[in-house]
Write an enzyme that holds these catalytic residues in place. Sequence first.
Site, PDB file in Angstrom:
ATOM      1  N   GLY A  30       0.835  -1.208   0.000  1.00 18.80           N
ATOM      2  CA  GLY A  30       0.000   0.000   0.000  1.00 18.80           C
ATOM      3  C   GLY A  30       0.860   1.244   0.000  1.00 18.80           C
ATOM      4  CG  ASN A  31      -0.125   4.728  -1.602  1.00 18.52           C
ATOM      5  OD1 ASN A  31      -0.794   5.634  -1.095  1.00 18.52           O
ATOM      6  ND2 ASN A  31      -0.537   4.065  -2.681  1.00 18.52           N
ATOM      7  NE  ARG A  32       3.674   8.024   5.397  1.00 15.85           N
ATOM      8  CZ  ARG A  32       3.967   9.324   5.316  1.00 15.85           C
ATOM      9  NH1 ARG A  32       4.612   9.776   4.253  1.00 15.85           N
ATOM     10  NH2 ARG A  32       3.637  10.147   6.267  1.00 15.85           N
ATOM     11  CB  SER A  33      -2.699   8.159  -0.516  1.00 12.00           C
ATOM     12  OG  SER A  33      -3.891   8.878  -0.774  1.00 12.00           O
ATOM     13  CB  ALA A  98      -1.407   7.586  -3.961  1.00  4.02           C
TER      14      ALA A  98
END
Length: 224
Positions: A30-33, A98
């Site tokens: 995943g990512n931090r968005s 994102a």
Amino acid sequence: MWREAGLGGVRVLIDAGPTYEDIDPVRFLGNRSSGKMGFAVAAAAAEAGAQVSLVAGPVALATPPGVARRIDVRSARQMHAAVMDAVADADVFIAAAAVADWRVADYSPRKIKKGPTGAPTLVLIENPDILADVAARDPRPFVVGFAAETDRVAEHAREKLERKKLDMLAANRVDEHAGIAADDNALELIWPGGGESLPRAPKAELARALVARIAAHYQAWKPV
Ligand code: PMT
């Protein structure tokens, strides 16, 4: 001048938040968005009179008032399918999500176990590019991309605007403290032949300024 251009009756499709790419039933990439920027843009567009559809990745945010339709998705491929399903009815597309560039090639339906052979190797394959696919459509909506960059923001942004054939691009610098997941942001807005800096502000305020610019450019661009 910017505040005069509204989006009354304009159909705006927005994607927001991260995507999660599952590795096995308990793990994902995943990512931090947080979705805050895209949701703020959805709120501002609704406030400006647009009919807003919001495709949201996995976020913990309430649907902004006035947003007509929300579709929740998890992976990049689900987000791609949801956007492609809705885009024929959109006058403006804003890609604030994102989206994971890659997913694992082989999802394991069973939890991957530790074993004597050591750490597993994840093989990644490319996800579809939602923004590029929307921009390549004919006819197509007015297309606004975002760019999250850690360095050489202006240079990378101009390259993305041209390569993906966008009408406008909002670039932000991201690090552990700014842009992504934060409450404030600053945007370098560019379009073919021009640009403008939108200085650091809370995302709700910045989104209103961005939507006013999008409205003005869309009104000049839209087919008669
Ligand atoms: O959600 P927040 O915590 O509020 O953070 C906001 C944000 C930093 C995520 C947002 O402002 C932002 O910059 N979104 C775009 C992030 C990004 O993925 O940028 P990129 O440079 O990797 O991608 C460029 C553009 O292509 C983006 O519009 C992206 O949505 C789009 N893209 C990218 C890959 C892909 N497979 N499909 C896409 O549509």
